[in-house]
Design an enzyme around this catalytic site. Structure first.
Site, short mmCIF file in Angstrom:
data_model
loop_
_atom_site.label_atom_id
_atom_site.label_comp_id
_atom_site.label_asym_id
_atom_site.label_seq_id
_atom_site.Cartn_x
_atom_site.Cartn_y
_atom_site.Cartn_z
N ARG A 1 -9.79 1.12 8.74
CA ARG A 1 -9.15 -0.14 9.09
C ARG A 1 -10.14 -1.09 9.76
O ARG A 1 -9.79 -2.20 10.11
CB ARG A 1 -8.05 0.22 10.06
CG ARG A 1 -6.93 -0.69 10.23
CD ARG A 1 -5.94 -0.61 9.13
NE ARG A 1 -4.67 -1.08 9.57
CZ ARG A 1 -3.52 -0.56 9.23
NH1 ARG A 1 -3.47 0.47 8.43
NH2 ARG A 1 -2.41 -1.08 9.64
N ARG B 1 11.39 -1.35 10.63
CA ARG B 1 10.33 -0.96 11.57
C ARG B 1 10.24 -1.92 12.75
O ARG B 1 10.42 -3.13 12.60
CB ARG B 1 8.98 -0.94 10.83
CG ARG B 1 8.74 0.37 10.13
CD ARG B 1 7.55 0.38 9.23
NE ARG B 1 6.34 -0.25 9.73
CZ ARG B 1 5.18 -0.25 9.07
NH1 ARG B 1 5.09 0.36 7.89
NH2 ARG B 1 4.12 -0.84 9.55
N ARG C 1 11.76 -5.46 4.49
CA ARG C 1 11.45 -4.04 4.26
C ARG C 1 12.44 -3.13 5.01
O ARG C 1 12.80 -3.39 6.15
CB ARG C 1 10.04 -3.73 4.74
CG ARG C 1 9.77 -2.23 4.75
CD ARG C 1 8.33 -1.89 4.86
NE ARG C 1 7.71 -2.42 6.05
CZ ARG C 1 6.40 -2.39 6.26
NH1 ARG C 1 5.60 -1.86 5.35
NH2 ARG C 1 5.88 -2.88 7.35
N LYS D 1 0.84 -1.21 0.00
CA LYS D 1 0.00 0.00 0.00
C LYS D 1 0.87 1.27 0.00
O LYS D 1 0.65 2.17 -0.79
CB LYS D 1 -0.92 0.01 1.24
CG LYS D 1 -1.87 -1.18 1.32
CD LYS D 1 -2.79 -1.10 2.52
CE LYS D 1 -2.08 -1.16 3.85
NZ LYS D 1 -1.37 -2.43 4.12
N ARG E 1 -0.32 -8.81 13.38
CA ARG E 1 -0.91 -7.79 12.48
C ARG E 1 -1.78 -8.47 11.42
O ARG E 1 -2.81 -7.94 11.02
CB ARG E 1 0.19 -6.95 11.83
CG ARG E 1 0.80 -5.95 12.81
CD ARG E 1 2.14 -5.42 12.34
NE ARG E 1 2.07 -4.75 11.07
CZ ARG E 1 3.12 -4.62 10.25
NH1 ARG E 1 4.29 -5.14 10.56
NH2 ARG E 1 2.98 -3.98 9.12
P1 AP5 Z 1 4.82 -1.62 1.78
O1 AP5 Z 1 4.48 -0.75 0.62
O2 AP5 Z 1 5.55 -1.00 2.92
O3 AP5 Z 1 3.50 -2.37 2.31
P2 AP5 Z 1 2.25 -1.83 3.11
O4 AP5 Z 1 1.05 -2.50 2.56
O5 AP5 Z 1 2.24 -0.33 3.15
O6 AP5 Z 1 2.58 -2.44 4.52
P3 AP5 Z 1 2.48 -1.83 5.98
O7 AP5 Z 1 3.17 -2.83 6.87
O8 AP5 Z 1 2.97 -0.41 6.05
O9 AP5 Z 1 0.97 -1.86 6.22
P4 AP5 Z 1 0.31 -1.89 7.53
O10 AP5 Z 1 -1.08 -1.70 7.08
O11 AP5 Z 1 0.53 -3.07 8.39
O12 AP5 Z 1 1.03 -0.71 8.38
P5 AP5 Z 1 0.68 0.83 8.59
O13 AP5 Z 1 1.94 1.58 8.45
O14 AP5 Z 1 -0.51 1.24 7.82
O15 AP5 Z 1 5.62 -2.88 1.20
C1 AP5 Z 1 6.17 -3.86 2.06
C2 AP5 Z 1 7.53 -4.32 1.50
O16 AP5 Z 1 7.32 -5.01 0.27
C3 AP5 Z 1 8.51 -3.17 1.18
O17 AP5 Z 1 9.80 -3.55 1.53
C4 AP5 Z 1 8.40 -3.00 -0.35
O18 AP5 Z 1 9.62 -2.54 -0.93
C5 AP5 Z 1 8.06 -4.43 -0.80
N1 AP5 Z 1 7.22 -4.46 -1.99
C6 AP5 Z 1 6.16 -3.63 -2.27
N2 AP5 Z 1 5.61 -3.98 -3.46
C7 AP5 Z 1 6.33 -5.06 -3.90
C8 AP5 Z 1 6.23 -5.88 -5.08
N3 AP5 Z 1 5.30 -5.67 -6.02
N4 AP5 Z 1 7.12 -6.90 -5.21
C9 AP5 Z 1 8.07 -7.12 -4.26
N5 AP5 Z 1 8.21 -6.37 -3.14
C10 AP5 Z 1 7.34 -5.36 -2.96
O19 AP5 Z 1 0.22 0.81 10.13
C11 AP5 Z 1 1.15 0.55 11.17
C12 AP5 Z 1 0.40 0.58 12.51
O20 AP5 Z 1 -0.18 1.89 12.72
C13 AP5 Z 1 -0.78 -0.39 12.64
O21 AP5 Z 1 -0.36 -1.69 13.02
C14 AP5 Z 1 -1.61 0.32 13.73
O22 AP5 Z 1 -1.07 0.11 15.01
C15 AP5 Z 1 -1.44 1.79 13.36
N6 AP5 Z 1 -2.48 2.24 12.44
C16 AP5 Z 1 -2.33 2.67 11.15
N7 AP5 Z 1 -3.51 2.99 10.61
C17 AP5 Z 1 -4.45 2.77 11.56
C18 AP5 Z 1 -5.86 2.92 11.61
N8 AP5 Z 1 -6.57 3.34 10.54
N9 AP5 Z 1 -6.50 2.60 12.75
C19 AP5 Z 1 -5.83 2.19 13.85
N10 AP5 Z 1 -4.49 2.02 13.87
C20 AP5 Z 1 -3.80 2.31 12.74
#
Ligand code: AP5
Length: 217
Positions: free
Chosen positions: A88, A160, A127, A13, A171
């Site tokens: 979420r 991270r 990552r 994402k 997660r």
């Molecule tokens: P990446 O693009 O980083 O993936 P992502 O989907 O963004 O993963 P996240 O771990 O950031 O999502 P998340 O939803 O768990 O965390 P968030 O930060 O939102 O890609 C991952 C890896 O794969 C990278 O190394 C990339 O290079 C590689 N990659 C990408 N595309 C690829 C491809 N096509 N081929 C190969 N490799 C590839 O949330 C973190 C925390 O914040 C949550 O756990 C929660 O505690 C809090 N939080 C955030 N939003 C909320 C909410 N709305 N409500 C409550 N708590 C929240």
């Protein structure tokens, strides 16, 4: 255009959000990035969020919703936005719908990035994120030219805290229990489109842009 990106942790994402938002010239609003910024800056919001994030749990809705509401009222969001990581769960989706309706607008598209469990584990364990500009890299799939250093801005790359194996597993459970129900919620609203998010990053971006063009009004 008002778009939500949804998908499991590691679906890509954040990676896709940076390209799509820049292509559509709309701001990317990533709740995870905003929380991480506040944690590293030691703000009150960061202190509230940190324990939940470290465990891989969702930050309470009242904290998250207030933060998003304030961000979406900034000038740059008035003509559109790309939400990454919000909503979420169903209560957040309902609140977002009501908030946008109060402003006389609505979502155009919810784009689901579809990847399987094993791929998610491979992606998250390799990552690395830039401390300075937030650009996301992967040690094997998208490596920077110099290990540990961001090609875009020269910033230091870090792993991270929530990318430890047991936290990743938790997660994923949280995603299945709380976020997965959004898929049928938005399908029922007629604004859900799923794309295959495997393969090279550029191919996924191309699939996303083709999907978005079908929904541009
Ligand atoms: P990446 O693009 O980083 O993936 P992502 O989907 O963004 O993963 P996240 O771990 O950031 O999502 P998340 O939803 O768990 O965390 P968030 O930060 O939102 O890609 C991952 C890896 O794969 C990278 O190394 C990339 O290079 C590689 N990659 C990408 N595309 C690829 C491809 N096509 N081929 C190969 N490799 C590839 O949330 C973190 C925390 O914040 C949550 O756990 C929660 O505690 C809090 N939080 C955030 N939003 C909320 C909410 N709305 N409500 C409550 N708590 C929240």
């Amino acid at each position: 255009m008002r778009v939500v990106l949804v998908g499991p942790p590691g679906a890509g994402k954040g990676t896709q959000a940076q390209f799509i938002a820049s292509h559509l010239a709309i701001p990317k609003v990533s709740t995870g990035d905003i929380f991480r910024y506040n944690v590293s800056a030691g703000t009150g919001l960061g202190r509230q969020a940190k324990a939940f994030m470290d465990r891989g749990d969702l930050v309470p809705d009242e904290v998250t919703v207030a933060m998003v509401a304030s961000r979406l009222q900034e000038d740059d969001s008035l003509s559109g936005f790309l939400l990454d990581g919000f909503p979420r769960n169903l209560p957040q989706a309902e609140t977002l719908k009501k908030m946008l309706a109060d402003w006389g607008i609505r979502l155009d598209l919810v784009l689901e990035l579809v990847v399987d469990h094993d791929e998610v584990i491979r992606r998250l364990s390799g990552r690395r994120t830039c401390r300075k500009c937030g650009r996301v890299w992967h040690v094997a799939f998208d490596p920077p030219s110099v290990t540990g250093k961001c090609d875009e801005c020269g910033g230091e790359l870090f792993q991270r805290d929530d990318d430890r194996e047991e936290t990743i597993r938790h997660r994923l459970e949280v995603y299945e229990q709380q976020t997965q129900p959004l898929i049928s919620y938005y399908a029922d609203e007629g604004i859900l489109l799923g794309i295959d998010a495997t393969g090279p990053v550029e191919d996924v971006t191309e699939r996303a842009l083709v999907a978005l063009r079908r929904f541009i009004r």
